[in-house]
Design an enzyme around this catalytic site. Structure first.
Site, PDB file in Angstrom:
ATOM      1  N   ARG A 121       0.969  -0.668   0.044  1.00 33.14           N
ATOM      2  CA  ARG A 121      -0.222  -0.200  -0.245  1.00 33.14           C
ATOM      3  C   ARG A 121       0.586   1.200  -0.238  1.00 33.14           C
ATOM      4  NH1 ARG A 121      -2.407  -0.212   4.603  1.00 33.14           N
ATOM      5  NH2 ARG A 121      -3.055   1.623   4.697  1.00 33.14           N
ATOM      6  N   LYS A 186       4.409  -6.643  11.374  1.00 37.66           N
ATOM      7  CA  LYS A 186       3.386  -6.730  10.349  1.00 37.66           C
ATOM      8  C   LYS A 186       3.984  -8.443   9.900  1.00 37.66           C
ATOM      9  CE  LYS A 186       1.348  -4.862   6.246  1.00 37.66           C
ATOM     10  NZ  LYS A 186       1.862  -3.745   5.579  1.00 37.66           N
ATOM     11  N   ARG A 322       0.778   5.847  19.575  1.00 38.95           N
ATOM     12  CA  ARG A 322       1.674   6.866  20.056  1.00 38.95           C
ATOM     13  C   ARG A 322       1.815   6.198  21.184  1.00 38.95           C
ATOM     14  NH1 ARG A 322      -1.137  10.550  22.589  1.00 38.95           N
ATOM     15  NH2 ARG A 322      -3.443   9.885  21.733  1.00 38.95           N
TER      16      ARG A 322
HETATM   17  C1  BTN Z   1       0.256  -3.417   2.541  1.00 36.08           C
HETATM   18  O1  BTN Z   1       1.525  -2.957   2.144  1.00 36.08           O
HETATM   19  O2  BTN Z   1       0.596  -3.749   3.452  1.00 36.08           O
HETATM   20  C2  BTN Z   1      -0.173  -4.506   1.514  1.00 36.08           C
HETATM   21  C3  BTN Z   1       1.112  -5.670   1.149  1.00 36.08           C
HETATM   22  C4  BTN Z   1       0.090  -6.251  -0.338  1.00 36.08           C
HETATM   23  C5  BTN Z   1       1.029  -7.599  -0.672  1.00 36.08           C
HETATM   24  C6  BTN Z   1       0.675  -8.794  -1.376  1.00 36.08           C
HETATM   25  S1  BTN Z   1       1.179 -10.354  -1.755  1.00 36.08           S
HETATM   26  C7  BTN Z   1       0.795 -10.912  -2.915  1.00 36.08           C
HETATM   27  C8  BTN Z   1       0.412  -9.480  -3.994  1.00 36.08           C
HETATM   28  N1  BTN Z   1       0.727  -8.713  -4.627  1.00 36.08           N
HETATM   29  C9  BTN Z   1       1.787  -8.043  -4.791  1.00 36.08           C
HETATM   30  O3  BTN Z   1       1.900  -6.930  -5.748  1.00 36.08           O
HETATM   31  N2  BTN Z   1       0.855  -7.144  -3.740  1.00 36.08           N
HETATM   32  C10 BTN Z   1      -0.087  -7.903  -2.674  1.00 36.08           C
END
Ligand code: BTN
Length: 324
Positions: A121, A186, A322
């Protein structure tokens, strides 16, 4: 030389020497060395066992369409047809965005052993080392417009939590809108991209990355704290095929329910896994930054934050907890 054939020759228990590999595969030792280096650069878990050759840090379970489909209900299987399994793609989500333009079924699914340009994202990249994690995308077509998809990303987050639980992985929660965290780090990410017409018909590509085995060298290069299932559970992670299959089954259920009832049907489930509720938050959006306290989400999935005695709702913002 097919890289998978080389990896299949390596075992997690016993080391295999470069010369033995060269003889088995009918190539030179230099060719083996070159391929091993290329595979390591893709994140493959190949260790050098001092003086004895190469071995795998853990056994690799390759992605397999039939094993994933075995996790679905018969009716779900008929709707999917198949899961496209790739060795490498730029991004499983980019692949489905490209395929969205072509005629095809209502639901398309693809996954890959590694991604060369995995996307996260907010323009971030998503590190995608070979063979240990899950990189999975699903395309869903809708007759209606994009307005009806508000809250979909939160509902998808609950599907990820449910699939993890199906595979015995507990202890993960959701950070609005759809980060899956465990121990503040994460574990999985969800990226939803929309295409088509704003007023319909439209489609959503739901991309999900789940860390099952994230090599420490890769984790060290990610700009946010990460965790994998192996570290979370302290045990062998679940089968990748079972997890992918359960994820697909949960997503189909979620999309059906979301289609009929919208986010309202998921509000209770989201609240059970909401990691921000009651937490001191810093929220940053186009209007500036405020400090407040998480107050759950509203019926559309917007983040609620209590600040100066009133509650504000955010459809889109950067949020951090925070330190008290
Ligand atoms: C994030 O930033 O949290 C979202 C990550 C999403 C990753 C997945 S892996 C499968 C699909 N292909 C990508 O290029 N991105 C999503």
């Amino acid at each position: 030389m097919n890289p998978r054939v080389l990896l299949d020759q390596l075992s997690a228990e016993a080391a295999v020497s470069g010369s033995a590999l060269a003889a088995r595969l009918g190539v030179t030792r230099a060719a083996i060395w070159k391929q091993v280096e290329a595979l390591r650069a893709s994140g493959a878990p190949i260790e050098a066992a001092a003086g004895r050759g190469y071995r795998l840090s853990w056994p690799i379970e390759w992605l397999d369409d039939a094993r994933m489909m075995a996790e679905l209900e018969p009716g779900q299987r008929l709707r999917i047809g198949d899961v496209a399994v790739h060795w490498q793609l730029d991004s499983t989500s980019s692949e489905l965005m490209r395929r969205a333009a072509l005629a095809g079924g209502d639901l398309l699914v693809c996954c890959a052993e590694t991604q060369s340009a995995g996307r996260g994202r907010r323009g971030r990249d998503w590190r995608s080392p070979l063979g240990g994690n899950l990189y999975f995308s699903l395309l869903k077509r809708f007759d209606h417009g994009m307005g009806a998809l508000t809250g979909l990303s939160l509902a998808v987050g609950t599907a990820v939590i449910a699939a993890l639980a199906d595979c015995g992985v507990e202890g993960a929660g959701l950070k609005w809108p759809n980060d899956v965290l465990a121990r503040g780090r994460k574990l999985a990410g969800v990226l939803i991209e929309l295409g088509g017409e704003f007023l319909g018909p439209c489609h959503a590509v739901i991309g999900i990355g789940i860390n099952l085995r994230l090599p420490a060298e890769v984790a060290a290069t990610i700009d946010q704290p990460s965790i994998d299932i192996a570290a979370l559970t302290g045990a062998e992670p679940p089968s990748r095929n079972r997890l992918a299959g359960r994820l697909l089954a949960r997503l189909i259920e979620t999309l059906d329910c979301f289609g009929a009832q919208g986010f309202a049907a998921f509000a209770g489930e989201y609240a059970r896994h909401d990691l921000l509720s009651g937490q001191p938050l810093r929220v940053h959006d186009a209007n500036g930054t405020i400090d407040g306290t998480g107050a759950g989400v509203d019926e559309r999935g917007a983040l609620r934050v209590r600040h100066d005695g009133r509650v504000r709702s955010y459809d889109s913002a950067e949020v951090s907890v925070r330190v008290r």
